[in-house]
Design an enzyme around this catalytic site. Sequence first.
Site, PDB file in Angstrom:
ATOM      1  N   ARG A 146     -45.653  -1.344 -50.073  1.00  0.00           N
ATOM      2  CA  ARG A 146     -45.393  -0.402 -49.122  1.00  0.00           C
ATOM      3  C   ARG A 146     -45.903  -0.982 -47.825  1.00  0.00           C
ATOM      4  NH1 ARG A 146     -46.787   3.723 -53.240  1.00  0.00           N
ATOM      5  NH2 ARG A 146     -44.538   4.491 -53.600  1.00  0.00           N
ATOM      6  N   LYS A 168     -38.412  -4.961 -35.687  1.00  0.00           N
ATOM      7  CA  LYS A 168     -37.158  -4.878 -36.407  1.00  0.00           C
ATOM      8  C   LYS A 168     -36.987  -5.819 -37.589  1.00  0.00           C
ATOM      9  CE  LYS A 168     -33.998  -2.005 -33.531  1.00  0.00           C
ATOM     10  NZ  LYS A 168     -32.612  -2.231 -32.709  1.00  0.00           N
ATOM     11  N   GLU A 210     -29.207 -14.614 -25.620  1.00  0.00           N
ATOM     12  CA  GLU A 210     -30.126 -13.347 -25.771  1.00  0.00           C
ATOM     13  C   GLU A 210     -30.984 -13.010 -24.388  1.00  0.00           C
ATOM     14  OE1 GLU A 210     -30.069 -11.254 -28.064  1.00  0.00           O
ATOM     15  OE2 GLU A 210     -29.362 -11.902 -29.920  1.00  0.00           O
ATOM     16  N   LYS A 252     -38.660  -7.125 -23.477  1.00  0.00           N
ATOM     17  CA  LYS A 252     -38.581  -6.628 -24.631  1.00  0.00           C
ATOM     18  C   LYS A 252     -39.667  -5.958 -25.326  1.00  0.00           C
ATOM     19  CE  LYS A 252     -36.803  -6.873 -29.426  1.00  0.00           C
ATOM     20  NZ  LYS A 252     -36.220  -7.518 -30.466  1.00  0.00           N
ATOM     21  N   GLU A 262     -36.153   3.365 -31.697  1.00  0.00           N
ATOM     22  CA  GLU A 262     -34.808   3.597 -30.878  1.00  0.00           C
ATOM     23  C   GLU A 262     -34.166   5.125 -30.975  1.00  0.00           C
ATOM     24  OE1 GLU A 262     -32.585   0.095 -31.757  1.00  0.00           O
ATOM     25  OE2 GLU A 262     -30.851   1.218 -31.510  1.00  0.00           O
ATOM     26  N   ARG A 267     -34.574   1.804 -26.152  1.00  0.00           N
ATOM     27  CA  ARG A 267     -34.338   0.400 -27.085  1.00  0.00           C
ATOM     28  C   ARG A 267     -32.906   0.248 -27.421  1.00  0.00           C
ATOM     29  NH1 ARG A 267     -38.158  -1.915 -31.818  1.00  0.00           N
ATOM     30  NH2 ARG A 267     -37.271  -3.916 -32.062  1.00  0.00           N
ATOM     31  N   ASN A 271     -29.339  -3.554 -27.393  1.00  0.00           N
ATOM     32  CA  ASN A 271     -28.125  -3.643 -28.149  1.00  0.00           C
ATOM     33  C   ASN A 271     -26.721  -3.938 -27.113  1.00  0.00           C
ATOM     34  OD1 ASN A 271     -29.253  -3.274 -30.710  1.00  0.00           O
ATOM     35  ND2 ASN A 271     -29.139  -1.047 -30.628  1.00  0.00           N
ATOM     36  N   HIS A 274     -23.997  -5.986 -28.628  1.00  0.00           N
ATOM     37  CA  HIS A 274     -24.140  -6.062 -30.070  1.00  0.00           C
ATOM     38  C   HIS A 274     -22.779  -5.184 -30.731  1.00  0.00           C
ATOM     39  CE1 HIS A 274     -27.916  -7.544 -29.411  1.00  0.00           C
ATOM     40  NE2 HIS A 274     -28.096  -7.943 -30.554  1.00  0.00           N
ATOM     41  N   HIS A 278     -21.360  -7.540 -33.145  1.00  0.00           N
ATOM     42  CA  HIS A 278     -21.566  -7.454 -34.697  1.00  0.00           C
ATOM     43  C   HIS A 278     -20.233  -7.354 -35.367  1.00  0.00           C
ATOM     44  CE1 HIS A 278     -26.018  -5.747 -34.926  1.00  0.00           C
ATOM     45  NE2 HIS A 278     -25.976  -6.933 -34.732  1.00  0.00           N
ATOM     46  N   HIS A 292     -25.111 -15.498 -34.337  1.00  0.00           N
ATOM     47  CA  HIS A 292     -25.357 -14.424 -33.831  1.00  0.00           C
ATOM     48  C   HIS A 292     -25.451 -14.399 -32.289  1.00  0.00           C
ATOM     49  CE1 HIS A 292     -27.317 -10.495 -33.657  1.00  0.00           C
ATOM     50  NE2 HIS A 292     -28.096 -10.840 -32.935  1.00  0.00           N
TER      51      HIS A 292
HETATM   52  P1  NAD Z   1     -31.377 -18.788 -37.920  1.00  0.00           P
HETATM   53  O1  NAD Z   1     -32.546 -18.138 -38.441  1.00  0.00           O
HETATM   54  O2  NAD Z   1     -30.095 -18.733 -38.726  1.00  0.00           O
HETATM   55  O3  NAD Z   1     -31.587 -19.855 -37.206  1.00  0.00           O
HETATM   56  C1  NAD Z   1     -30.449 -21.085 -36.865  1.00  0.00           C
HETATM   57  C2  NAD Z   1     -30.661 -22.487 -37.767  1.00  0.00           C
HETATM   58  O4  NAD Z   1     -31.720 -23.030 -36.949  1.00  0.00           O
HETATM   59  C3  NAD Z   1     -30.864 -22.402 -39.118  1.00  0.00           C
HETATM   60  O5  NAD Z   1     -30.104 -23.242 -39.514  1.00  0.00           O
HETATM   61  C4  NAD Z   1     -32.535 -22.887 -38.999  1.00  0.00           C
HETATM   62  O6  NAD Z   1     -32.579 -23.643 -40.205  1.00  0.00           O
HETATM   63  C5  NAD Z   1     -32.484 -23.925 -37.844  1.00  0.00           C
HETATM   64  N1  NAD Z   1     -33.807 -24.201 -37.148  1.00  0.00           N
HETATM   65  C6  NAD Z   1     -34.688 -23.126 -36.849  1.00  0.00           C
HETATM   66  N2  NAD Z   1     -35.614 -23.415 -35.974  1.00  0.00           N
HETATM   67  C7  NAD Z   1     -35.235 -24.874 -35.826  1.00  0.00           C
HETATM   68  C8  NAD Z   1     -35.867 -25.829 -35.166  1.00  0.00           C
HETATM   69  N3  NAD Z   1     -36.831 -25.678 -34.384  1.00  0.00           N
HETATM   70  N4  NAD Z   1     -35.157 -27.154 -35.425  1.00  0.00           N
HETATM   71  C9  NAD Z   1     -34.154 -27.574 -36.010  1.00  0.00           C
HETATM   72  N5  NAD Z   1     -33.568 -26.425 -36.527  1.00  0.00           N
HETATM   73  C10 NAD Z   1     -34.161 -25.202 -36.663  1.00  0.00           C
HETATM   74  O7  NAD Z   1     -30.607 -17.968 -36.644  1.00  0.00           O
HETATM   75  P2  NAD Z   1     -31.338 -17.398 -35.290  1.00  0.00           P
HETATM   76  O8  NAD Z   1     -30.200 -17.377 -34.131  1.00  0.00           O
HETATM   77  O9  NAD Z   1     -32.676 -17.838 -35.256  1.00  0.00           O
HETATM   78  O10 NAD Z   1     -31.582 -15.733 -35.757  1.00  0.00           O
HETATM   79  C11 NAD Z   1     -30.204 -15.008 -35.944  1.00  0.00           C
HETATM   80  C12 NAD Z   1     -30.706 -13.874 -36.856  1.00  0.00           C
HETATM   81  O11 NAD Z   1     -31.743 -13.131 -36.071  1.00  0.00           O
HETATM   82  C13 NAD Z   1     -29.696 -12.744 -37.070  1.00  0.00           C
HETATM   83  O12 NAD Z   1     -29.623 -12.618 -38.473  1.00  0.00           O
HETATM   84  C14 NAD Z   1     -29.812 -11.663 -36.350  1.00  0.00           C
HETATM   85  O13 NAD Z   1     -29.240 -10.447 -36.800  1.00  0.00           O
HETATM   86  C15 NAD Z   1     -31.407 -11.684 -36.254  1.00  0.00           C
HETATM   87  N6  NAD Z   1     -31.820 -10.949 -34.935  1.00  0.00           N
HETATM   88  C16 NAD Z   1     -32.809 -10.155 -35.213  1.00  0.00           C
HETATM   89  C17 NAD Z   1     -33.610  -9.332 -34.304  1.00  0.00           C
HETATM   90  C18 NAD Z   1     -34.589  -8.593 -34.393  1.00  0.00           C
HETATM   91  O14 NAD Z   1     -34.961  -7.633 -33.617  1.00  0.00           O
HETATM   92  N7  NAD Z   1     -35.050  -8.145 -35.750  1.00  0.00           N
HETATM   93  C19 NAD Z   1     -32.937  -9.689 -32.816  1.00  0.00           C
HETATM   94  C20 NAD Z   1     -31.887 -10.635 -32.635  1.00  0.00           C
HETATM   95  C21 NAD Z   1     -31.591 -11.235 -33.552  1.00  0.00           C
HETATM   96  N1  GLY Z   2     -32.357  -6.863 -31.097  1.00  0.00           N
HETATM   97  C1  GLY Z   2     -32.586  -5.621 -30.887  1.00  0.00           C
HETATM   98  C2  GLY Z   2     -33.962  -4.810 -31.100  1.00  0.00           C
HETATM   99  O1  GLY Z   2     -35.092  -5.346 -31.350  1.00  0.00           O
HETATM  100  O2  GLY Z   2     -34.086  -3.680 -31.030  1.00  0.00           O
END
Ligand code: NAD
Ligand code: GLY
Length: 388
Positions: A146, A168, A210, A252, A262, A267, A271, A274, A278, A292
Site C-alpha cells: 500500500r 501519475k 511535450e 507542470k 485532476e 490538470r 492533456n 492527448h 492516445h 508517445h
Molecule cells: P520510454 O520510456 O519508452 O523511453 C524511450 C526509449 O529511450 C526506450 O527505448 C529507452 O530504453 C530509451 N532510453 C531512455 N533513456 C535513454 C538514454 N538516456 N539514452 C538512450 N536511450 C534511452 O519512453 P518515454 O518517451 O520516455 O516515455 C513514454 C511513456 O511515458 C508513455 O508510456 C507515456 O504514457 C508516459 N507518460 C507518463 C506521464 C505521467 O505523467 N506519468 C506523462 C507523459 C508520458
Molecule cells: N501528463 C499529464 C499529467 O501528468 O497530468
Amino acid sequence: MLPPAVKETALSTARNMVPSENTVHVSFAPAESARVYDIVIGQDILAQAGERLAAVLTSKKICIVTDETVARLYLVNLMKNLEMSGFNACPPVILPAGERTKNFEHLQNIIDRFSSYKLDRSATIVALGGGVVGDIAGFAAAIFMRGAGFAQIPTTLLAQVDSSVGGKTGINTAAGKNLAGAFHQPKIVLIDTGVLKTLPPRELKAGYAEILKYALIGDPDFFAWLEQNGATLLAGDAAAQEYAIGKSCRAKAAIVVADEDERKDIRALLNLGHSFGHALEALGGYDGRILHGEAVGTGCLLAFEFSRDRGLCPAEDVERLRGHMQKAGLMTEPPFKAAAEDMFARMQSDKKNRDGRTTLVLARGIGRAFVAGDIVAADVLAFLKKRF
Ligand code: NAD
Ligand code: GLY
C-alpha cells in the site's frame, strides 16, 4: 484559469539565463514532509545521486527499476554511487525497453521481486529510465504494501519534462493507455541533462513535443523562445535543454499543485493533444511506429485544427504551430492510415470523458488552452472524417 507560475515569461537566449543547477520545489498543501519534494536539474546530477537521495530518504534500502537500454548505459555507475553513499541496493529489476512493457504481467513480476527481496514500505523504489519505467515502477511503488517510497531519475527528455513530475503512475490495459494507475508522488526527481547525449534524435524530438505542449497551454512567450531556440536545443545544447526542462517542470509543478488528482479542470490542461494522441498510439498498437511524444505532438496540432474549425482559434496560430513543428522535424501526420471511425471509437474511452460527455482540451490560440466539456461527439467524428 492557469496558476500564475504557468504565465511566467522568458524571452531571452538560453545561455544568459541558465544557472548551472536549477531546482524546482514542489509543495502540496498541507505541506507534510512526504508531500514536498525537489526536482533537481543539472548537467552532472547522476554523479550526485547517492548524496541527493541520502539527504531526503530515511531508509538505506532501495531497489532500482530500469530498462535494458538504460541499464547498459547508466546502471553500473549509479549502483556504485549509491553504494558509496551507504545505500543497500537490491539486485535491480531490469525490464524490456518500450511501451509494451507497461502491462499487468511486468507489474506483477516487479511486485514479486520486491517481495522476494523482503522489502518493506520504508524502502524506496528508484525509477531509472524513461516514462515507461517511471510509470510502471511508480505504480509498483504505489501498490506494494500500500505504498513504498519512490524516487525518479528520468533519462529521456520526455520523462524529464513530464512523466517524472506530478505523481501519475500506471500501466496500459487491453482497453487503452494508462487505464490502471495511481497518484503517487516521488520523494525527489533527479534530472541529469548529460544523459540526453545518448538519447536517439527521434526520442529527443518526442520529448520536445511535450515541451511545446506547455507553451501551447499557457505561455506564448515560451513558444516564441522555442521558435528561436528549438533547433539549438535539439542539436544538443545543454544550456538550452536545461532552461527548457526547468521551464517545463515549473509549468507542470504549478498545475499539479493546483489540481493534483485532476478534478478541477486545471490538470486536465496537461492533456492537450492527448485525446487524439492516445487514439493514434492505440491504433499503432504500441509497436514503435508512433512514440508517445510524437502522438501528443500530432494530437496538439489536431486539437488546434479542431479549435480553428469551431471558430475558436485563429488559423494563423494553427499554421504557426505547424510551421514550427515542421521546422523542428516533429511528426505532424500519423505514420500509418488512421481511419476516422477507428480513431473516434478509441477517443470514446478517454479518461477525461464524464457521464457520456466528450471532453477535449482546445485552444483559443497559442498559449490559450482550455478544457471544453461540452463537445458534441458527432462534431469530432465529422472533423476526423474530413481530416483523415
Ligand atoms: P520510454 O520510456 O519508452 O523511453 C524511450 C526509449 O529511450 C526506450 O527505448 C529507452 O530504453 C530509451 N532510453 C531512455 N533513456 C535513454 C538514454 N538516456 N539514452 C538512450 N536511450 C534511452 O519512453 P518515454 O518517451 O520516455 O516515455 C513514454 C511513456 O511515458 C508513455 O508510456 C507515456 O504514457 C508516459 N507518460 C507518463 C506521464 C505521467 O505523467 N506519468 C506523462 C507523459 C508520458
Ligand atoms: N501528463 C499529464 C499529467 O501528468 O497530468
